[in-house]
Motif scaffolding. Structure first.
Motif, PDB file in Angstrom:
ATOM      1  N   VAL A 149       0.840  -1.198   0.000  1.00 50.37           N
ATOM      2  CA  VAL A 149       0.000   0.000   0.000  1.00 50.37           C
ATOM      3  C   VAL A 149       0.878   1.252   0.000  1.00 50.37           C
ATOM      4  CG1 VAL A 149      -1.638   1.374   1.352  1.00 50.37           C
ATOM      5  CG2 VAL A 149      -2.021  -1.070   1.046  1.00 50.37           C
ATOM      6  N   GLY A 150       1.896   1.260   0.874  1.00 51.49           N
ATOM      7  CA  GLY A 150       2.816   2.386   0.912  1.00 51.49           C
ATOM      8  C   GLY A 150       3.556   2.550  -0.403  1.00 51.49           C
TER       9      GLY A 150
ATOM     10  N   LEU B 135       2.545   1.553  -3.420  1.00 48.20           N
ATOM     11  CA  LEU B 135       1.632   1.974  -4.477  1.00 48.20           C
ATOM     12  C   LEU B 135       1.301   3.458  -4.361  1.00 48.20           C
ATOM     13  CD1 LEU B 135       0.074   0.816  -6.892  1.00 48.20           C
ATOM     14  CD2 LEU B 135      -1.849   0.414  -5.363  1.00 48.20           C
ATOM     15  N   LEU B 136       1.058   3.926  -3.135  1.00 45.32           N
ATOM     16  CA  LEU B 136       0.716   5.330  -2.944  1.00 45.32           C
ATOM     17  C   LEU B 136       1.898   6.254  -3.223  1.00 45.32           C
ATOM     18  CD1 LEU B 136      -1.546   5.223   0.263  1.00 45.32           C
ATOM     19  CD2 LEU B 136      -2.241   5.488  -2.120  1.00 45.32           C
ATOM     20  N   SER B 137       3.092   5.724  -3.126  1.00 43.88           N
ATOM     21  CA  SER B 137       4.274   6.558  -3.352  1.00 43.88           C
ATOM     22  C   SER B 137       4.599   6.736  -4.829  1.00 43.88           C
ATOM     23  CB  SER B 137       5.502   5.945  -2.657  1.00 43.88           C
ATOM     24  OG  SER B 137       5.981   4.834  -3.379  1.00 43.88           O
TER      25      SER B 137
ATOM     26  N   VAL C 147       3.990  10.250  -6.188  1.00 41.26           N
ATOM     27  CA  VAL C 147       4.788  11.182  -5.393  1.00 41.26           C
ATOM     28  C   VAL C 147       6.268  11.042  -5.733  1.00 41.26           C
ATOM     29  CG1 VAL C 147       5.408  11.903  -3.051  1.00 41.26           C
ATOM     30  CG2 VAL C 147       3.087  11.113  -3.541  1.00 41.26           C
TER      31      VAL C 147
ATOM     32  N   PHE D 190       4.388   0.611   6.191  1.00 36.44           N
ATOM     33  CA  PHE D 190       3.857   1.554   5.194  1.00 36.44           C
ATOM     34  C   PHE D 190       4.961   2.510   4.745  1.00 36.44           C
ATOM     35  CE2 PHE D 190       2.143   5.681   4.080  1.00 36.44           C
ATOM     36  CZ  PHE D 190       1.182   5.362   3.137  1.00 36.44           C
ATOM     37  N   CYS D 191       5.677   3.080   5.710  1.00 33.22           N
ATOM     38  CA  CYS D 191       6.769   4.007   5.392  1.00 33.22           C
ATOM     39  C   CYS D 191       7.906   3.295   4.669  1.00 33.22           C
ATOM     40  CB  CYS D 191       7.292   4.665   6.668  1.00 33.22           C
ATOM     41  SG  CYS D 191       6.097   5.722   7.505  1.00 33.22           S
TER      42      CYS D 191
ATOM     43  N   PHE E 276       6.871   2.888   1.142  1.00 36.56           N
ATOM     44  CA  PHE E 276       6.888   4.209   0.509  1.00 36.56           C
ATOM     45  C   PHE E 276       8.313   4.588   0.125  1.00 36.56           C
ATOM     46  CE2 PHE E 276       6.649   8.734   0.052  1.00 36.56           C
ATOM     47  CZ  PHE E 276       5.342   9.012  -0.336  1.00 36.56           C
TER      48      PHE E 276
ATOM     49  N   ASN F 224      10.028   2.634  -2.813  1.00 35.62           N
ATOM     50  CA  ASN F 224       9.737   3.058  -4.173  1.00 35.62           C
ATOM     51  C   ASN F 224      10.376   4.400  -4.505  1.00 35.62           C
ATOM     52  OD1 ASN F 224       8.177   2.453  -6.694  1.00 35.62           O
ATOM     53  ND2 ASN F 224       7.370   4.475  -6.207  1.00 35.62           N
TER      54      ASN F 224
ATOM     55  N   PHE G 290       0.121  13.634 -11.029  1.00 38.76           N
ATOM     56  CA  PHE G 290      -0.467  12.470 -11.691  1.00 38.76           C
ATOM     57  C   PHE G 290      -0.326  12.663 -13.193  1.00 38.76           C
ATOM     58  CE2 PHE G 290      -2.670  12.754  -7.629  1.00 38.76           C
ATOM     59  CZ  PHE G 290      -2.533  11.469  -7.165  1.00 38.76           C
TER      60      PHE G 290
ATOM     61  N   THR H  58       3.888   2.126 -12.176  1.00 39.82           N
ATOM     62  CA  THR H  58       2.544   1.980 -11.619  1.00 39.82           C
ATOM     63  C   THR H  58       1.790   0.855 -12.314  1.00 39.82           C
ATOM     64  OG1 THR H  58       2.452   4.338 -11.065  1.00 39.82           O
ATOM     65  CG2 THR H  58       0.359   3.157 -11.153  1.00 39.82           C
TER      66      THR H  58
END
Length: 384
Positions: free
Chosen positions: A56-57, A59-61, A64, A106-107, A110, A113, A198, A334
């Motif tokens: 999850v971390g 993917l969200l990174s 960013v 999570f970190c 993040f 990546n 994005f 991604t």
């Protein structure tokens, strides 16, 4: 300004160190998962829920990471991530509460990546200096570091070191590597004041992302299910259940150190097409002839087949004419990373309704997508 061979080599070695840091840090964490499971008293379901925090971390990174690299430059981001990624490895070893572990993972995902995008952007710049393929060798260092991390972890477990001590020593080594190399990183790449957070990939980048997807579905399957396949389908004694995984990892690492020479001789399109055919052949061999020797040979072929795909795709993405290198690499990553996430659960679902051999047969078909999609890479590259 023309750069000397020594200067180019210095940049290449410095960037390669960060690939080694990434592989060493991640593999060190992976080889102590079982100990963390025991420490927190988790069952398989609970462990799966906790581990989900890491992807999850990651993917969200993804958006960013590309934004950061493009805004600040890959050099600054790489140095920061090279320090922070091992730091969070230390924090994993110091966690005493489950909520702490989830937040740290999570970190950790993040920062993993962020480090990956920054170091691949550096590698694209260095490849431009060399005017030939060198990207795969960088990823070979990541694989080599993975072996080193597993070896160090095995030693730490044998010596009964606590997790915090093991991870602390790995982090210290990584920090020493950062401090010894940061001055020699490639100083300049494309920077924008207001890069997009994005970015929608164009058709060319989407094609590259789908090639990565097809390959990473196969990689994810090998990482998570190769041992189970040897246990349940090949039916080997317990001591041999990791043989397939070791075979896959060995040829994947070796293939990355030879892929650049093949690209120089054959071209990117042919290498990608042959890669898809090789991994598909290996999977089908293991499915049709699930014996100890044939399955091992099949997994050796799979390692060869997937070894060069992601490095070559990221190298092509970094040369996109429509997006800055960091953003383009993040966009392709991604799409590709979804394959890494989808592959293992897909295997489990199909295995539950049919059997594991049918699951691997489907992955073989998906792996052939690399060959089919690579046919348009040369044409797309000419337009870019």
């Amino acid at each position: 300004m023309l750069l000397t061979i020594e200067t180019k080599r210095t940049y290449r070695i410095a960037a390669g160190i960060y690939f080694f840091i990434a592989g060493l840090t991640y593999s060190s964490w992976a080889c102590r998962i079982h100990d963390l499971k025991a420490f927190f008293g988790l069952n398989n379901a609970s462990l799966g829920s906790v581990l989900f925090a890491l992807p999850v971390g990651l993917l969200l990174s993804l958006p960013v990471s590309g934004w950061l690299v493009t805004r600040a430059g890959s050099r600054k981001v790489l140095i920061a991530a090279g320090l922070l990624f091992p730091f969070f490895l230390c924090m994993i070893g110091l966690a005493t509460q489950l909520w702490q572990l989830v937040g740290i993972l999570f970190c950790f995902g993040f920062l993993n990546n962020v480090l990956e995008i920054a170091m691949n952007t550096q590698a694209v710049g260095i490849e431009t200096l060399y005017q030939r393929s060198v990207m795969a060798s960088f990823h070979g260092l990541w694989s080599l570091a993975g072996f080193a991390g597993v070896a160090a972890g095995t030693l730490a477990i044998g010596l009964k070191w606590p997790i915090w001590q093991h991870f602390g020593l790995i982090a210290l080594l990584c920090w020493l590597l950062v401090f010894s190399s940061w001055k020699y990183l490639l100083p300049a790449d494309e920077v924008q004041e207001s890069p997009p957070l994005f970015a929608k990939p164009d058709g060319y980048l989407l094609r590259l992302g789908l090639i990565a997807f097809a390959s990473l579905v196969t990689e994810g399957t090998m990482f998570d299910w190769s041992g189970v396949y040897f246990q349940k389908v090949v039916a080997v004694p317990e001591i041999f259940t990791t043989v397939g995984y070791i075979a896959f990892m060995a040829t994947m690492a070796g293939g990355r150190f030879t892929a650049d020479k093949l690209v120089t001789r054959l071209g990117t399109r042919r290498v990608l097409q042959y890669s898809g055919m090789t991994s598909t052949t290996g999977l089908l061999l293991a499915v049709c002839f699930p014996g100890m020797y044939t399955a091992t040979l099949g997994f050796l072929l799979v390692g060869i087949g997937v070894s060069a795909v992601v490095p070559l795709v990221l190298a092509l993405a970094g040369k996109s004419a429509t997006l800055p290198p960091g953003v383009a690499i993040a966009a392709v990553s991604t799409v590709g990373f979804l394959g890494f996430l989808i592959g293992p659960p897909l295997i489990g679902f199909i295995a539950e309704t049919t059997n594991l051999r049918w699951s691997f047969a489907l992955i073989a078909l998906l792996s052939f997508g690399t060959t089919l999609l690579a046919g348009g890479v040369d044409k797309a590259t000419k337009r870019h």
